[in-house]
Design a protein around this motif. Structure first.
Motif, mmCIF file in Angstrom:
data_model
loop_
_atom_site.group_PDB
_atom_site.id
_atom_site.type_symbol
_atom_site.label_atom_id
_atom_site.label_comp_id
_atom_site.label_asym_id
_atom_site.label_seq_id
_atom_site.Cartn_x
_atom_site.Cartn_y
_atom_site.Cartn_z
ATOM 1 N N LYS A 9 0.772 -1.163 -0.229
ATOM 2 C CA LYS A 9 0.000 -0.069 -0.067
ATOM 3 C C LYS A 9 0.816 1.312 -0.009
ATOM 4 O O LYS A 9 0.562 2.162 -0.694
ATOM 5 N N GLU A 10 1.746 1.266 0.702
ATOM 6 C CA GLU A 10 2.725 2.431 0.926
ATOM 7 C C GLU A 10 3.671 2.654 -0.364
ATOM 8 O O GLU A 10 3.685 3.925 -0.484
ATOM 9 N N PHE A 11 3.934 1.709 -1.071
ATOM 10 C CA PHE A 11 4.779 2.013 -2.272
ATOM 11 C C PHE A 11 4.277 1.886 -3.650
ATOM 12 O O PHE A 11 4.769 2.095 -4.622
ATOM 13 N N LYS A 12 2.817 1.384 -3.535
ATOM 14 C CA LYS A 12 2.200 1.132 -4.918
ATOM 15 C C LYS A 12 2.249 2.429 -5.756
ATOM 16 O O LYS A 12 2.458 2.303 -7.067
ATOM 17 N N PRO A 13 2.134 3.817 -5.366
ATOM 18 C CA PRO A 13 2.141 4.852 -6.058
ATOM 19 C C PRO A 13 3.542 5.270 -6.759
ATOM 20 O O PRO A 13 3.740 5.947 -7.708
ATOM 21 N N TYR A 14 4.768 4.373 -6.190
ATOM 22 C CA TYR A 14 5.853 4.746 -6.479
ATOM 23 C C TYR A 14 6.521 3.672 -7.678
ATOM 24 O O TYR A 14 7.627 3.446 -7.773
ATOM 25 N N SER A 15 5.669 3.233 -8.260
ATOM 26 C CA SER A 15 6.031 2.219 -9.494
ATOM 27 C C SER A 15 6.922 0.858 -8.802
ATOM 28 O O SER A 15 7.793 0.616 -9.462
ATOM 29 N N VAL A 16 6.502 0.569 -7.672
ATOM 30 C CA VAL A 16 7.148 -0.804 -6.988
ATOM 31 C C VAL A 16 6.004 -1.723 -7.220
ATOM 32 O O VAL A 16 4.844 -1.676 -6.300
ATOM 33 N N ASN A 17 6.236 -2.817 -7.603
ATOM 34 C CA ASN A 17 5.437 -4.020 -7.553
ATOM 35 C C ASN A 17 6.193 -5.016 -6.752
ATOM 36 O O ASN A 17 7.222 -5.537 -6.748
ATOM 37 N N ILE A 18 5.284 -5.262 -5.689
ATOM 38 C CA ILE A 18 5.508 -6.230 -4.522
ATOM 39 C C ILE A 18 4.538 -7.432 -4.604
ATOM 40 O O ILE A 18 3.480 -7.307 -4.504
ATOM 41 N N ALA A 19 5.059 -8.812 -4.862
ATOM 42 C CA ALA A 19 4.190 -9.927 -4.905
ATOM 43 C C ALA A 19 4.778 -10.901 -3.942
ATOM 44 O O ALA A 19 6.088 -11.257 -3.805
ATOM 45 N N ILE A 20 3.984 -11.643 -3.276
ATOM 46 C CA ILE A 20 4.104 -12.874 -2.338
ATOM 47 C C ILE A 20 3.983 -14.140 -3.160
ATOM 48 O O ILE A 20 3.265 -14.327 -3.890
ATOM 49 N N HIS A 21 4.896 -14.884 -2.890
ATOM 50 C CA HIS A 21 4.989 -16.355 -3.444
ATOM 51 C C HIS A 21 5.079 -17.138 -2.331
ATOM 52 O O HIS A 21 6.096 -17.151 -1.706
ATOM 53 N N TYR A 22 4.145 -18.051 -2.247
ATOM 54 C CA TYR A 22 3.934 -18.962 -0.881
ATOM 55 C C TYR A 22 4.794 -20.220 -1.247
ATOM 56 O O TYR A 22 4.588 -20.873 -2.215
ATOM 57 N N PHE A 23 5.169 -21.014 -0.248
ATOM 58 C CA PHE A 23 5.801 -22.195 -0.388
ATOM 59 C C PHE A 23 5.404 -23.024 0.913
ATOM 60 O O PHE A 23 4.998 -22.330 2.270
ATOM 61 N N ASN A 24 5.303 -24.296 0.976
ATOM 62 C CA ASN A 24 5.201 -25.254 2.125
ATOM 63 C C ASN A 24 6.396 -25.245 3.014
ATOM 64 O O ASN A 24 7.454 -25.755 2.411
ATOM 65 N N PRO A 25 6.204 -24.897 4.179
ATOM 66 C CA PRO A 25 7.224 -24.813 5.201
ATOM 67 C C PRO A 25 7.740 -26.266 5.739
ATOM 68 O O PRO A 25 8.695 -26.426 6.261
ATOM 69 N N GLU A 26 6.890 -27.222 5.256
ATOM 70 C CA GLU A 26 7.163 -28.581 5.517
ATOM 71 C C GLU A 26 7.752 -29.509 4.350
ATOM 72 O O GLU A 26 7.856 -30.664 4.129
ATOM 73 N N ASN A 27 7.866 -28.581 3.275
ATOM 74 C CA ASN A 27 8.454 -29.319 1.988
ATOM 75 C C ASN A 27 9.214 -28.641 1.314
ATOM 76 O O ASN A 27 9.328 -27.521 0.816
ATOM 77 N N LYS A 28 10.774 -29.275 1.197
ATOM 78 C CA LYS A 28 11.743 -28.483 0.678
ATOM 79 C C LYS A 28 11.718 -28.393 -0.856
ATOM 80 O O LYS A 28 12.022 -27.246 -1.544
ATOM 81 N N LYS A 29 10.817 -29.382 -1.319
ATOM 82 C CA LYS A 29 10.602 -28.966 -3.089
ATOM 83 C C LYS A 29 9.804 -27.761 -3.215
ATOM 84 O O LYS A 29 10.058 -27.458 -4.305
ATOM 85 N N SER A 30 8.851 -27.972 -2.121
ATOM 86 C CA SER A 30 8.237 -26.516 -2.625
ATOM 87 C C SER A 30 8.796 -25.286 -2.559
ATOM 88 O O SER A 30 8.702 -24.044 -3.361
ATOM 89 N N PHE A 31 9.754 -25.187 -1.600
ATOM 90 C CA PHE A 31 10.722 -24.082 -1.623
ATOM 91 C C PHE A 31 11.553 -23.904 -2.858
ATOM 92 O O PHE A 31 11.728 -22.766 -3.319
ATOM 93 N N VAL A 32 12.057 -24.844 -3.140
ATOM 94 C CA VAL A 32 12.783 -24.782 -4.422
ATOM 95 C C VAL A 32 12.073 -24.572 -5.542
ATOM 96 O O VAL A 32 12.639 -23.777 -6.357
ATOM 97 N N ASN A 33 10.962 -24.970 -5.709
ATOM 98 C CA ASN A 33 9.884 -24.703 -7.016
ATOM 99 C C ASN A 33 9.550 -23.030 -6.618
ATOM 100 O O ASN A 33 9.399 -22.348 -7.866
ATOM 101 N N ALA A 34 9.429 -22.727 -5.397
ATOM 102 C CA ALA A 34 9.121 -21.223 -5.481
ATOM 103 C C ALA A 34 10.074 -20.237 -6.051
ATOM 104 O O ALA A 34 9.872 -19.264 -6.510
ATOM 105 N N ASN A 35 11.347 -20.636 -5.532
ATOM 106 C CA ASN A 35 12.659 -19.867 -5.839
ATOM 107 C C ASN A 35 12.692 -19.958 -7.382
ATOM 108 O O ASN A 35 13.198 -18.854 -8.041
#
Length: 346
Positions: free
Chosen positions: A90-116
């Protein structure tokens, strides 16, 4: 007034340079008291709002910041982080900053690798990582470094030259704080240091807390206490701890190094008439419920919402204002009990 004022407009009205106005608006650099007073007078007259000027900044570059975050639906500890990141969005939206969340399963290493891998394909300018998996994080950091992508980490610290900034707490000292509290509320006897799901998490942060906890008792020469380390794994946390209780009937205190103190509290609650000092981490709902019932005595608040916000905002301010990113941002170690918990709950 409907007019959208630019930095140039404000500078002309205040009789100062555009650079001086920029320093005041973005809180960087020195400005003379006289110039500051003139600018503030103008800002009050025009009812200045940061977003009105932000929309008039000529910036063709859109900065992409990706956040790699454990899924809060799997582990509720991370839910406040989403709120912190949304504050930054919300704070940086007017300043041409695109912030996106990518979730991974904290119990699954492969999920973390895939998210990366997904984040890398987006070619972001910067990444904020919650490094739950140590080895996989180190490997990902090398790739980000080779791609000239800036990386901040938060919550768990990873020793790597590829990390620009770490946001979190001094985990060693937080363990010492827990030990000092335990010394105050526990009768002399056996103290259990409990790590829950250590194999699934970044064990380093638990071990640092234990080191700090043990160092306090050693330095104070509190020989009337004996410390035992207990490692428990899902889904057998409660049953294994119950077995430990039966084998150690004189247990006087428990220090849980994760946000899962509620699992231990639930088992102790079933032991009628047994008083055991209990200290854990984080203001998740289940922990707070046991705190209010008097079964959990203290929680150490890690302020994960603030950690996530600072992890993102330092990156955004670096791109927008060339503001230097600090190597480390350490948050206070807040001690929570039933009397002050309401002031900290989001």
């Amino acid at each position: 007034m409907d007019k959208k004022y630019t930095i140039k407009d404000i500078a002309q009205m205040a009789g100062v340079s555009k650079g001086t106005v920029d320093r005041v608006l973005h809180n960087r650099g020195k400005v003379s008291p006289a110039a500051l007073e003139k600018i503030n007078e103008v800002l009050n007259v025009i009812d200045y709002e940061p977003n009105l000027i932000a929309r008039n900044l000529k910036n063709t570059k859109i900065y992409k910041i990706c956040v790699l975050l454990p899924d809060p639906e799997i582990d509720s500890y991370w839910l406040p982080c989403v709120n912190g990141i949304q504050d930054a969005v919300k704070e940086f939206k007017p300043y041409s900053v695109n912030i996106a969340i990518h979730y991974f399963n904290p119990e699954n290493k492969k999920s973390f690798v895939n998210a990366n891998n997904t984040v890398l394909s987006l070619e972001p300018d910067a990444v904020l990582i919650a490094p739950v998996f140590h080895k996989e994080t180190i490997e990902a950091l090398k790739v980000y470094d080779e791609s000239n992508i800036i990386v901040n980490t938060f919550n768990n610290q990873v020793q790597s030259n590829s990390v620009k900034c770490f946001v979190g707490q001094d985990l060693y000292k937080s363990g010492r704080v827990a030990a000092s509290l335990m010394n105050l509320i526990s009768s002399k006897g056996q103290i259990a240091i409990v790590h829950i799901d250590e194999s699934l998490k970044n064990a380093v942060h638990m071990q640092e807390k234990e080191k700090g906890f043990r160092s306090y008792f050693e330095e104070k020469k509190l020989d009337s206490f004996s410390l035992t380390t207990l490692k428990l794994k899902h889904p057998n946390v409660e049953s294994k701890f119950l077995n430990f209780l039966e084998e150690n009937p004189d247990l006087s205190g428990v220090f849980i190094t994760t946000s899962k103190a509620y699992q231990i509290a639930a088992t102790l609650a079933a032991q009628k008439g047994k008083k055991t000092a209990l200290i854990g981490y984080d203001l998740i709902e289940k922990n707070v419920n046991y705190l209010n019932e008097g079964l959990l005595h203290f929680l150490i608040h890690q302020n994960q919402k603030r950690q996530a916000y600072l992890g993102v905002s330092t990156l955004a301010e670096y791109f927008l204002y060339s503001k230097e990113i600090p190597e480390t941002i350490l948050l206070p170690i807040d001690i929570i009990n039933v009397e002050n918990a309401d002031f900290y709950i989001y």
